[in-house]
Design a protein around this motif. Structure first.
Motif, PDB file in Angstrom:
ATOM      1  N   PRO A  69      35.552  74.434  26.292  1.00 17.51           N
ATOM      2  CA  PRO A  69      35.906  74.337  24.760  1.00 17.51           C
ATOM      3  C   PRO A  69      34.999  75.193  23.858  1.00 17.51           C
ATOM      4  CG  PRO A  69      35.411  72.330  25.981  1.00 17.51           C
ATOM      5  CD  PRO A  69      34.652  73.579  27.121  1.00 17.51           C
ATOM      6  N   ARG A  70      34.221  76.036  24.262  1.00 11.65           N
ATOM      7  CA  ARG A  70      33.297  76.719  23.321  1.00 11.65           C
ATOM      8  C   ARG A  70      33.249  78.344  23.712  1.00 11.65           C
ATOM      9  NH1 ARG A  70      28.170  72.851  23.633  1.00 11.65           N
ATOM     10  NH2 ARG A  70      27.457  74.076  21.751  1.00 11.65           N
ATOM     11  N   LEU A  71      32.598  79.115  22.851  1.00 14.24           N
ATOM     12  CA  LEU A  71      32.329  80.243  23.196  1.00 14.24           C
ATOM     13  C   LEU A  71      30.593  80.490  23.252  1.00 14.24           C
ATOM     14  CD1 LEU A  71      34.365  82.416  20.522  1.00 14.24           C
ATOM     15  CD2 LEU A  71      35.015  82.019  23.063  1.00 14.24           C
ATOM     16  N   GLY A  72      30.320  81.359  23.910  1.00 13.48           N
ATOM     17  CA  GLY A  72      28.938  81.584  24.144  1.00 13.48           C
ATOM     18  C   GLY A  72      28.255  81.801  25.358  1.00 13.48           C
ATOM     19  N   GLY A  73      29.229  81.247  26.562  1.00 14.25           N
ATOM     20  CA  GLY A  73      28.486  81.413  27.737  1.00 14.25           C
ATOM     21  C   GLY A  73      27.377  80.750  28.073  1.00 14.25           C
ATOM     22  N   ARG A  74      26.190  81.353  28.494  1.00 14.80           N
ATOM     23  CA  ARG A  74      24.985  80.673  28.724  1.00 14.80           C
ATOM     24  C   ARG A  74      24.212  80.855  27.379  1.00 14.80           C
ATOM     25  NH1 ARG A  74      25.166  83.270  34.062  1.00 14.80           N
ATOM     26  NH2 ARG A  74      24.089  85.018  33.279  1.00 14.80           N
ATOM     27  N   ALA A  75      24.718  81.363  26.334  1.00 14.64           N
ATOM     28  CA  ALA A  75      24.202  81.071  24.916  1.00 14.64           C
ATOM     29  C   ALA A  75      24.856  79.932  24.516  1.00 14.64           C
ATOM     30  CB  ALA A  75      24.314  82.426  24.144  1.00 14.64           C
ATOM     31  N   ARG A  76      24.039  78.712  24.358  1.00 17.55           N
ATOM     32  CA  ARG A  76      24.623  77.543  23.819  1.00 17.55           C
ATOM     33  C   ARG A  76      23.571  76.805  23.198  1.00 17.55           C
ATOM     34  NH1 ARG A  76      27.350  74.301  28.601  1.00 17.55           N
ATOM     35  NH2 ARG A  76      28.557  76.153  28.413  1.00 17.55           N
ATOM     36  N   THR A  77      23.598  76.478  22.043  1.00 20.59           N
ATOM     37  CA  THR A  77      22.847  75.466  21.248  1.00 20.59           C
ATOM     38  C   THR A  77      23.389  74.208  21.250  1.00 20.59           C
ATOM     39  OG1 THR A  77      22.454  77.725  19.718  1.00 20.59           O
ATOM     40  CG2 THR A  77      21.916  75.454  18.850  1.00 20.59           C
ATOM     41  N   GLU A  78      22.372  73.337  21.345  1.00 23.79           N
ATOM     42  CA  GLU A  78      22.843  72.036  21.356  1.00 23.79           C
ATOM     43  C   GLU A  78      21.919  71.137  20.397  1.00 23.79           C
ATOM     44  OE1 GLU A  78      24.999  70.706  23.339  1.00 23.79           O
ATOM     45  OE2 GLU A  78      24.927  71.855  25.193  1.00 23.79           O
ATOM     46  N   ASP A  79      22.340  69.773  20.210  1.00 21.23           N
ATOM     47  CA  ASP A  79      21.608  68.857  19.607  1.00 21.23           C
ATOM     48  C   ASP A  79      20.406  68.212  20.326  1.00 21.23           C
ATOM     49  OD1 ASP A  79      22.809  69.383  17.271  1.00 21.23           O
ATOM     50  OD2 ASP A  79      24.365  67.916  17.263  1.00 21.23           O
TER      51      ASP A  79
END
Length: 459
Positions: A69-79
């Protein structure tokens, strides 16, 4: 446990950054709604986004297909704990490719990371002489691996270090005081695997500049901003790619009509391809399948937690490496953007345990590491948020490194597949593999090669 939440609506800063991407030429597919395009990009990580931007700049029709559901692959910003944190790529080297220029051109904010890593032993920062000894031991290890493959025989990196001749008197060698730390730094913490499972040739050939740049909004958020105005289909897993001579047909789960394309940029992680998650008709060349299987993914997982009051006396975004000891090895990113948020990266066996058991395993591992290295900080940590790359079917682990004897296989990824498929991803570069900047550069290179099919650029 605090569960990561997916980003919601764009705030003003993110909207302005995303809106700047509207300066890119509008893709033909978005205008016409046609199922035929000139280029299909499969995979929405850094490589796929870079490729799509290059195709869009050339004003060719394309679509970027991302299975998640989102772009970025293993680049992922979370809360995490009310703050934004990267549970994946946390930075990149400004000197590696054009990622920094692309981000700034899209209106994204970048900040510098502190240069180098701080080195601690027994809870204290080491003396200057120990920094010199570690750097010398690291250089010696790289030189020993290069020497071991000079005759053309690729062996395990651990064996290359064990076979190294005794060092000159007064210089660190394979059995010096920093040898175990160097082995952890190059193996489990660098590639997610032990040196016994890594090709000396592949590891010695790697030229990965240290990360010196990041985004205050998060690298995952940066990637999503760079892809915000591209022609993207999310939740669109590709199931089959069929070679039809001058065209390829791409089937997407849930869509009745395949997409026809004159070229494909295949920006899917190597372990996903090696597992056969996407079918090809005819199948991928045996030589390519062999090469993909020769570079299995390592295991790296991130664990985020709060340390109020800066008990480690770190500057914002500092990186910390501790001397090898009884605790599982880990790298620390401290005080993310000046906050109380810290992130530990575990590799190899501990990372596999985190991927399998989640926070139940991550919390004791983080506390064990703190107890061994900074005892006064251990009691503060009572909750963590952890990544789970090893169990993600769209990723299947961390960066891909060659097995012993297989270091030369990486050159296979430069070949064009079935005349019209071009590979991109962190695993593709021969020397810059395993980095965000290398993945971005490989996407641009694959798109440039694809454009030559249409007469855009030199043959």
């Amino acid at each position: 446990m605090t569960r990561p939440r997916h980003p919601g609506t764009l705030n003003r800063r993110h909207f302005l950054a995303a809106a700047s991407a509207a300066l890119l030429p509008a893709p033909a597919l978005a205008q016409t709604g046609a199922s035929d395009v000139e280029v299909v990009i499969i995979g929405g990580g850094a490589a796929g986004i870079a490729a799509a931007r290059r195709i869009a700049e050339a004003k060719r029709s394309y679509v970027l297909l991302e299975a998640s559901p989102r772009l970025g692959g293993r680049a992922r910003t979370e809360d995490a704990f009310g703050l934004r944190v990267d549970l994946g790529a946390g930075g990149f080297a400004r000197s590696e490719g054009t990622l920094a220029a692309s981000a700034q051109g899209a209106g994204q904010t970048l900040i510098a990371l502190p240069s180098g890593r701080r080195l601690f032993a027994h809870g204290r920062e080491v003396r200057e002489s120990a920094y010199d000894a570690f750097a010398s031991a690291l250089g010696t290890a790289r030189r020993d691996m290069l020497t071991s493959v000079d005759g053309g025989k690729d062996i395990a990196a651990a064996q290359a270090l064990a076979n190294a001749p005794p060092p000159a008197k007064g210089t660190p060698g394979a059995n010096g005081p920093w040898a175990a730390t160097v082995a952890q730094f190059l193996g489990p913490l660098g590639c997610g695997r032990s040196l016994a499972t890594l090709s000396a040739l592949d590891l010695a050939r790697r030229d990965a500049p240290p990360d010196d740049t990041t985004s205050p909004a998060g690298i995952g958020t940066l990637m999503e901003g760079l892809g915000a105005w591209l022609n993207v289909q999310k939740d669109a897993p590709v199931t089959l790619v069929t070679h039809g001579g001058r065209f390829h047909s791409v089937s997407v789960r849930g869509q009745r009509t395949p997409i026809r394309a004159r070229a494909i940029v295949l920006a899917v992680p190597a372990p996903v391809l090696a597992a056969g998650a996407i079918r090809f008709n005819p199948g991928l060349p045996a030589r390519l399948v062999t090469a993909l299987r020769a570079i299995p993914a390592g295991h790296l997982e991130q664990v985020a937690f709060l340390l109020p009051g800066n008990p480690l006396a770190l500057q914002p975004n500092e990186a910390v490496l501790t001397a090898a000891g009884t605790a599982p090895p880990a790298l620390l990113r401290g005080r993310i953007n000046g906050s109380d948020l810290h992130v530990l990266t575990f590799g190899d066996a501990p990372a596999r345990t985190i991927a399998e058991k989640g926070a139940a395993a991550a919390l004791p591992l983080a506390r064990d590491w703190l107890r061994a290295n900074f005892p006064t900080a251990e009691a503060v940590v009572s909750e963590v948020v952890a990544s789970n790359w090893g169990q993600d079917p769209l990723v299947r682990g961390a960066l891909s490194a060659a097995l012993p004897g297989q270091g030369a296989q990486r050159r296979v990824f430069a070949d064009t597949v079935q005349n019209r498929i071009f590979l991109a991803g962190e695993y593709v570069p021969v020397s810059g593999w395993g980095t965000l900047g290398g993945a971005w550069a490989s996407g641009e290179a694959a798109a440039t090669r694809a454009l030559r099919l249409f007469g855009d650029g030199p043959a």
